[in-house]
Design a protein around this motif. Structure first.
Motif, PDB file in Angstrom:
ATOM      1  N   ALA A   2       0.838  -1.205   0.000  1.00 49.41           N
ATOM      2  CA  ALA A   2       0.000   0.000   0.000  1.00 49.41           C
ATOM      3  C   ALA A   2       0.871   1.252   0.000  1.00 49.41           C
ATOM      4  O   ALA A   2       0.582   2.231  -0.698  1.00 49.41           O
ATOM      5  CB  ALA A   2      -0.932  -0.010   1.208  1.00 49.41           C
ATOM      6  N   ALA A   3       1.944   1.222   0.774  1.00 50.88           N
ATOM      7  CA  ALA A   3       2.827   2.393   0.857  1.00 50.88           C
ATOM      8  C   ALA A   3       3.462   2.668  -0.509  1.00 50.88           C
ATOM      9  O   ALA A   3       3.448   3.810  -0.994  1.00 50.88           O
ATOM     10  CB  ALA A   3       3.910   2.156   1.916  1.00 50.88           C
ATOM     11  N   ILE A   4       3.993   1.627  -1.121  1.00 51.33           N
ATOM     12  CA  ILE A   4       4.641   1.816  -2.424  1.00 51.33           C
ATOM     13  C   ILE A   4       3.605   2.220  -3.468  1.00 51.33           C
ATOM     14  O   ILE A   4       3.884   3.035  -4.355  1.00 51.33           O
ATOM     15  CB  ILE A   4       5.419   0.539  -2.803  1.00 51.33           C
ATOM     16  CG1 ILE A   4       6.627   0.404  -1.856  1.00 51.33           C
ATOM     17  CG2 ILE A   4       5.876   0.562  -4.263  1.00 51.33           C
ATOM     18  CD1 ILE A   4       7.257  -0.953  -1.805  1.00 51.33           C
ATOM     19  N   GLY A   5       2.386   1.709  -3.308  1.00 51.75           N
ATOM     20  CA  GLY A   5       1.296   2.048  -4.224  1.00 51.75           C
ATOM     21  C   GLY A   5       0.917   3.520  -4.217  1.00 51.75           C
ATOM     22  O   GLY A   5       0.299   4.011  -5.165  1.00 51.75           O
ATOM     23  N   THR A   6       1.293   4.247  -3.177  1.00 50.53           N
ATOM     24  CA  THR A   6       0.997   5.689  -3.168  1.00 50.53           C
ATOM     25  C   THR A   6       1.876   6.438  -4.166  1.00 50.53           C
ATOM     26  O   THR A   6       1.603   7.583  -4.490  1.00 50.53           O
ATOM     27  CB  THR A   6       1.266   6.322  -1.776  1.00 50.53           C
ATOM     28  OG1 THR A   6       2.671   6.221  -1.490  1.00 50.53           O
ATOM     29  CG2 THR A   6       0.449   5.662  -0.682  1.00 50.53           C
ATOM     30  N   GLY A   7       2.970   5.803  -4.594  1.00 44.78           N
ATOM     31  CA  GLY A   7       3.897   6.481  -5.491  1.00 44.78           C
ATOM     32  C   GLY A   7       4.868   7.397  -4.776  1.00 44.78           C
ATOM     33  O   GLY A   7       5.713   8.031  -5.410  1.00 44.78           O
ATOM     34  N   ARG A   8       4.772   7.468  -3.454  1.00 38.77           N
ATOM     35  CA  ARG A   8       5.647   8.391  -2.720  1.00 38.77           C
ATOM     36  C   ARG A   8       6.693   7.692  -1.863  1.00 38.77           C
ATOM     37  O   ARG A   8       7.474   8.348  -1.181  1.00 38.77           O
ATOM     38  CB  ARG A   8       4.808   9.291  -1.801  1.00 38.77           C
ATOM     39  CG  ARG A   8       3.913  10.246  -2.564  1.00 38.77           C
ATOM     40  CD  ARG A   8       3.425  11.384  -1.670  1.00 38.77           C
ATOM     41  NE  ARG A   8       2.448  12.175  -2.398  1.00 38.77           N
ATOM     42  CZ  ARG A   8       1.143  11.937  -2.363  1.00 38.77           C
ATOM     43  NH1 ARG A   8       0.651  10.963  -1.616  1.00 38.77           N
ATOM     44  NH2 ARG A   8       0.319  12.691  -3.069  1.00 38.77           N
ATOM     45  N   VAL A   9       6.687   6.353  -1.897  1.00 42.55           N
ATOM     46  CA  VAL A   9       7.623   5.616  -1.039  1.00 42.55           C
ATOM     47  C   VAL A   9       8.612   4.847  -1.891  1.00 42.55           C
ATOM     48  O   VAL A   9       8.218   4.130  -2.819  1.00 42.55           O
ATOM     49  CB  VAL A   9       6.867   4.636  -0.108  1.00 42.55           C
ATOM     50  CG1 VAL A   9       7.846   3.761   0.667  1.00 42.55           C
ATOM     51  CG2 VAL A   9       5.970   5.415   0.846  1.00 42.55           C
ATOM     52  N   THR A  10       9.890   5.003  -1.593  1.00 39.19           N
ATOM     53  CA  THR A  10      10.900   4.159  -2.226  1.00 39.19           C
ATOM     54  C   THR A  10      11.629   3.386  -1.130  1.00 39.19           C
ATOM     55  O   THR A  10      11.721   3.839   0.020  1.00 39.19           O
ATOM     56  CB  THR A  10      11.924   4.974  -3.040  1.00 39.19           C
ATOM     57  OG1 THR A  10      12.320   6.094  -2.257  1.00 39.19           O
ATOM     58  CG2 THR A  10      11.353   5.458  -4.339  1.00 39.19           C
ATOM     59  N   VAL A  11      12.134   2.224  -1.494  1.00 38.73           N
ATOM     60  CA  VAL A  11      12.829   1.365  -0.540  1.00 38.73           C
ATOM     61  C   VAL A  11      14.216   1.082  -1.088  1.00 38.73           C
ATOM     62  O   VAL A  11      14.356   0.692  -2.252  1.00 38.73           O
ATOM     63  CB  VAL A  11      12.078   0.026  -0.350  1.00 38.73           C
ATOM     64  CG1 VAL A  11      12.783  -0.840   0.708  1.00 38.73           C
ATOM     65  CG2 VAL A  11      10.623   0.250   0.027  1.00 38.73           C
ATOM     66  N   GLN A  12      15.236   1.297  -0.283  1.00 33.80           N
ATOM     67  CA  GLN A  12      16.589   0.889  -0.680  1.00 33.80           C
ATOM     68  C   GLN A  12      17.020  -0.257   0.214  1.00 33.80           C
ATOM     69  O   GLN A  12      16.971  -0.147   1.448  1.00 33.80           O
ATOM     70  CB  GLN A  12      17.550   2.073  -0.583  1.00 33.80           C
ATOM     71  CG  GLN A  12      17.290   3.060  -1.723  1.00 33.80           C
ATOM     72  CD  GLN A  12      18.281   4.207  -1.764  1.00 33.80           C
ATOM     73  OE1 GLN A  12      18.906   4.533  -0.771  1.00 33.80           O
ATOM     74  NE2 GLN A  12      18.404   4.817  -2.925  1.00 33.80           N
ATOM     75  N   THR A  13      17.413  -1.360  -0.426  1.00 34.34           N
ATOM     76  CA  THR A  13      17.775  -2.557   0.324  1.00 34.34           C
ATOM     77  C   THR A  13      19.287  -2.677   0.447  1.00 34.34           C
ATOM     78  O   THR A  13      20.036  -2.009  -0.272  1.00 34.34           O
ATOM     79  CB  THR A  13      17.224  -3.805  -0.379  1.00 34.34           C
ATOM     80  OG1 THR A  13      17.736  -3.832  -1.708  1.00 34.34           O
ATOM     81  CG2 THR A  13      15.712  -3.792  -0.411  1.00 34.34           C
ATOM     82  N   LEU A  14      19.708  -3.570   1.321  1.00 36.86           N
ATOM     83  CA  LEU A  14      21.140  -3.748   1.621  1.00 36.86           C
ATOM     84  C   LEU A  14      21.775  -2.400   1.983  1.00 36.86           C
ATOM     85  O   LEU A  14      22.928  -2.140   1.687  1.00 36.86           O
ATOM     86  CB  LEU A  14      21.863  -4.433   0.450  1.00 36.86           C
ATOM     87  CG  LEU A  14      21.401  -5.877   0.166  1.00 36.86           C
ATOM     88  CD1 LEU A  14      22.023  -6.417  -1.105  1.00 36.86           C
ATOM     89  CD2 LEU A  14      21.706  -6.804   1.348  1.00 36.86           C
ATOM     90  N   HIS A  15      20.973  -1.554   2.606  1.00 41.74           N
ATOM     91  CA  HIS A  15      21.410  -0.249   3.096  1.00 41.74           C
ATOM     92  C   HIS A  15      21.264  -0.235   4.620  1.00 41.74           C
ATOM     93  O   HIS A  15      20.150  -0.234   5.128  1.00 41.74           O
ATOM     94  CB  HIS A  15      20.566   0.888   2.508  1.00 41.74           C
ATOM     95  CG  HIS A  15      21.000   1.316   1.140  1.00 41.74           C
ATOM     96  ND1 HIS A  15      21.016   0.461   0.060  1.00 41.74           N
ATOM     97  CD2 HIS A  15      21.426   2.526   0.671  1.00 41.74           C
ATOM     98  CE1 HIS A  15      21.443   1.119  -1.019  1.00 41.74           C
ATOM     99  NE2 HIS A  15      21.702   2.366  -0.673  1.00 41.74           N
ATOM    100  N   ARG A  16      22.383  -0.227   5.302  1.00 37.96           N
ATOM    101  CA  ARG A  16      22.352  -0.204   6.764  1.00 37.96           C
ATOM    102  C   ARG A  16      22.639   1.205   7.262  1.00 37.96           C
ATOM    103  O   ARG A  16      23.660   1.806   6.884  1.00 37.96           O
ATOM    104  CB  ARG A  16      23.383  -1.172   7.344  1.00 37.96           C
ATOM    105  CG  ARG A  16      23.276  -1.338   8.855  1.00 37.96           C
ATOM    106  CD  ARG A  16      24.277  -2.346   9.378  1.00 37.96           C
ATOM    107  NE  ARG A  16      25.603  -1.785   9.502  1.00 37.96           N
ATOM    108  CZ  ARG A  16      26.057  -1.131  10.583  1.00 37.96           C
ATOM    109  NH1 ARG A  16      25.291  -0.985  11.640  1.00 37.96           N
ATOM    110  NH2 ARG A  16      27.277  -0.640  10.608  1.00 37.96           N
ATOM    111  N   VAL A  17      21.741   1.728   8.076  1.00 39.46           N
ATOM    112  CA  VAL A  17      21.996   3.033   8.678  1.00 39.46           C
ATOM    113  C   VAL A  17      22.993   2.817   9.810  1.00 39.46           C
ATOM    114  O   VAL A  17      22.731   2.064  10.755  1.00 39.46           O
ATOM    115  CB  VAL A  17      20.692   3.667   9.195  1.00 39.46           C
ATOM    116  CG1 VAL A  17      20.985   4.998   9.890  1.00 39.46           C
ATOM    117  CG2 VAL A  17      19.719   3.870   8.037  1.00 39.46           C
ATOM    118  N   ALA A  18      24.150   3.446   9.684  1.00 40.77           N
ATOM    119  CA  ALA A  18      25.221   3.222  10.659  1.00 40.77           C
ATOM    120  C   ALA A  18      25.167   4.251  11.777  1.00 40.77           C
ATOM    121  O   ALA A  18      25.482   3.940  12.920  1.00 40.77           O
ATOM    122  CB  ALA A  18      26.580   3.267   9.967  1.00 40.77           C
TER     123      ALA A  18
END
Ligand code: FDA
Length: 502
Positions: A230-246
């Motif tokens: 649903a979040a991605i379906g809004t068109g306003r959410v992107t997800v970056q994987t294998l990204h660790r916030v240090a």
């Protein structure tokens, strides 16, 4: 270099994170989700996204060279765990000195690996654990909303009573009844109509094929199919994987600066990025969110963070145990990996226990009944920042689980006595009947109302929020994800209305 700016960042993609991303996006805020694990949607060479429990490979485990299953042995034999290639697999077991914690890694967090049990806590216990939250509003509005959004359903009684796949649960129910204990049907996000089709042989077997802790290839409504879709379906959410916030920091203009490590599938850091954002939501789970805040406080990046960060941690009273059934009470070679029944003795004034009847999906008859007991253990641990190792530490002594073991033993001693049965001593890698050195339900570290206000706003830092299981102080009496989701919904409703500009 100028850091790339995004209006809102959500760290993690588990329950709290998914709620935050959806509600921010609906309010018009472009939102970036950063997830250290992988997106699990591409089939491997065997045609499956996830590996099975009986035949685990590198997909099973987060950067280890051997699997670390909760049931380590069978008949004391080391036949369950396998050597594997190190890889960003879906299930992690994080080891602290005297407790280890299972967590999911990947887009969907714990929803990828958990049993899907979707339980709303008893209202009186919820009110006791989170007294500052309006329970009437939660039970009227946010628990129903969370259940609806998560796709919670219940097993049809005719299917439960007749299928061979829940014989193990019916055998445990009979044993409990002989000791005077009642059971409760446990709702789930696994689609029970799909499971019925699996049993009928018309759908690909997932729960009935022994899949759960290393992911389900079908049937389960994990977050990637519900909130995150649903979040991605809004068109306003992107997800970056294998990204660790240090690390997190704050700039003089009040925006947050994130140091992010992008890794490859060997775990090597392939890029170091700086991102800035106005709104920062921590949804990295009890361990992950607490670690980021402790590091920020103790390294001086966010020095005004509260002394109470790291406190009120607990394993939700988790203890596993097993019983040996009589030869005339087989539990069945074929078992659904999705639990659907629990022994409910939570009303007991001395030893409240909610014990889910867990499967042993070994594909052979084991005569073993397995349980995950959730008890009311008042003991709490404290997280700290281990500066030398730049990692999270946990002050928790093994003996702090004694109240949980005592309660579990009180229940199962009575069940064993009434049935002339005994415990299984061969399942947990030693001769212990009770596994109290690991948990599935880490809770707390940023308890609501202590280092945050009553809605998860971090004290001392505007536009910084905690949105996940770290907010719940140590115990909730049932499997926690419905509560984590409902609480995040309630907090986000307030935050979006009062704090957020599109
Ligand atoms: P959650 O842990 O879900 O998500 C955190 C995410 O953040 C993860 O994806 C992680 O990789 C990511 N992350 C962490 N640090 C990061 C960083 N620095 N940078 C980027 N990403 C980061 N509960 C229940 O209600 N019913 C059940 O049946 C079960 N069964 C069960 C079985 C097993 C095997 C496990 C491990 C757990 C369960 N649970 C459960 C527990 C349930 O899954 C758990 O309570 C929730 O997933 C917690 O949700 P959160 O939103 O707190 O974080």
């Amino acid at each position: 270099d100028q850091a790339e700016f995004v209006p809102a960042v959500v760290v993690g993609t588990g329950y709290g994170a998914a709620v935050a991303a959806l509600r921010l996006a609906e309010a018009g805020v472009p939102t970036l989700m950063l997830e250290m694990g992988q997106l699990w949607n591409q089939p491997a060479e065997d045609g499956n996204v996830f590996c099975t429990m009986l035949n685990p490979d590198r997909r099973s485990t987060w950067f280890k060279t051997r699997t670390e299953a909760p049931l380590g042995t069978f008949l004391w034999l080391d036949v369950i765990n396998r050597d594997i290639e190190s890889y960003p697999g879906v299930l992690d077991r994080v080891h602290f000195a005297e407790m280890s914690v299972y967590v999911g890694r990947g887009v969907g967090g714990g929803s990828l690996v958990n049993g899907g049990m979707a339980v709303t806590p008893t209202r009186s216990y919820f009110a006791e654990v989170l007294p500052q939250v309006d329970a009437a509003e939660m039970y009227r509005t946010y628990f129903p909303l969370a259940n609806r959004m998560l796709g919670v359903n219940s097993i049809a009684p005719d299917f439960f009573e007749s299928t061979e796949y829940y014989q193990y649960a019916r055998v445990s129910r009979k044993a409990a009844a002989a000791a005077g204990f009642g059971t409760a049907s446990v709702p789930n996000v696994y689609d029970f109509e799909y499971m019925r089709a699996e049993a009928a042989g018309t759908a690909r077997k997932s729960a009935l094929g022994g899949e759960v802790i290393y992911g389900n290839n079908a049937g389960k409504r994990s977050l990637d199919k519900t909130y995150l879709a649903a979040a991605i379906g809004t068109g306003r959410v992107t997800v970056q994987t294998l990204h660790r916030v240090a690390a997190i920091n704050r700039q003089s203009d009040g925006t947050y600066l994130l140091s992010v490590h992008q890794i490859d599938t060997t775990g090597a850091v392939v890029a170091r990025k700086q991102l800035s954002c106005r709104y920062l939501f921590l949804g990295a789970g009890s361990l992950g969110s607490t670690e980021l805040l402790l590091r920020a406080r103790d390294t001086g990046a966010l020095p005004d963070l509260s002394d109470s960060i790291g406190t009120e941690w607990g394993p939700n009273g988790n203890v596993m145990t097993g019983r040996a059934n009589h030869i005339w009470d087989p539990t069945g070679a074929n078992q659904s990996a999705i639990p659907a029944l629990a022994i409910d003795n939570w009303a007991d004034p001395d030893h409240p226990v909610f014990a889910e009847i867990a499967p042993v999906p070994a594909g052979i008859e084991t005569w073993a009944s397995l349980y995950l007991a959730i008890t009311r253990n008042p003991e709490r641990g404290t997280f700290y920042y281990d500066a030398a190792g730049d990692r999270l530490g946990l002050r928790w002594r093994r003996d702090q689980n004694t109240p949980a073991v005592t309660a579990t033993k009180a229940l199962f001693d009575r069940i064993n006595k009434a049935n002339s049965t005994i415990y299984r001593y061969d399942l947990f890698g030693s001769t212990a009947a009770f596994a109290d050195d690991f948990c599935y339900h880490p809770l707390g570290g940023c308890p609501l109302g202590r280092p945050t206000d009553g809605y998860g706003r971090v004290t001392g830092y505007r536009n910084l929020y905690v949105t996940d299981g770290a907010l719940i102080p140590g115990s909730i009496g049932v499997n926690p994800f419905v509560t984590i989701t409902a609480l995040a919904e309630r907090n986000l409703a307030r935050i979006v209305a009062e704090d957020v500009r599109a």
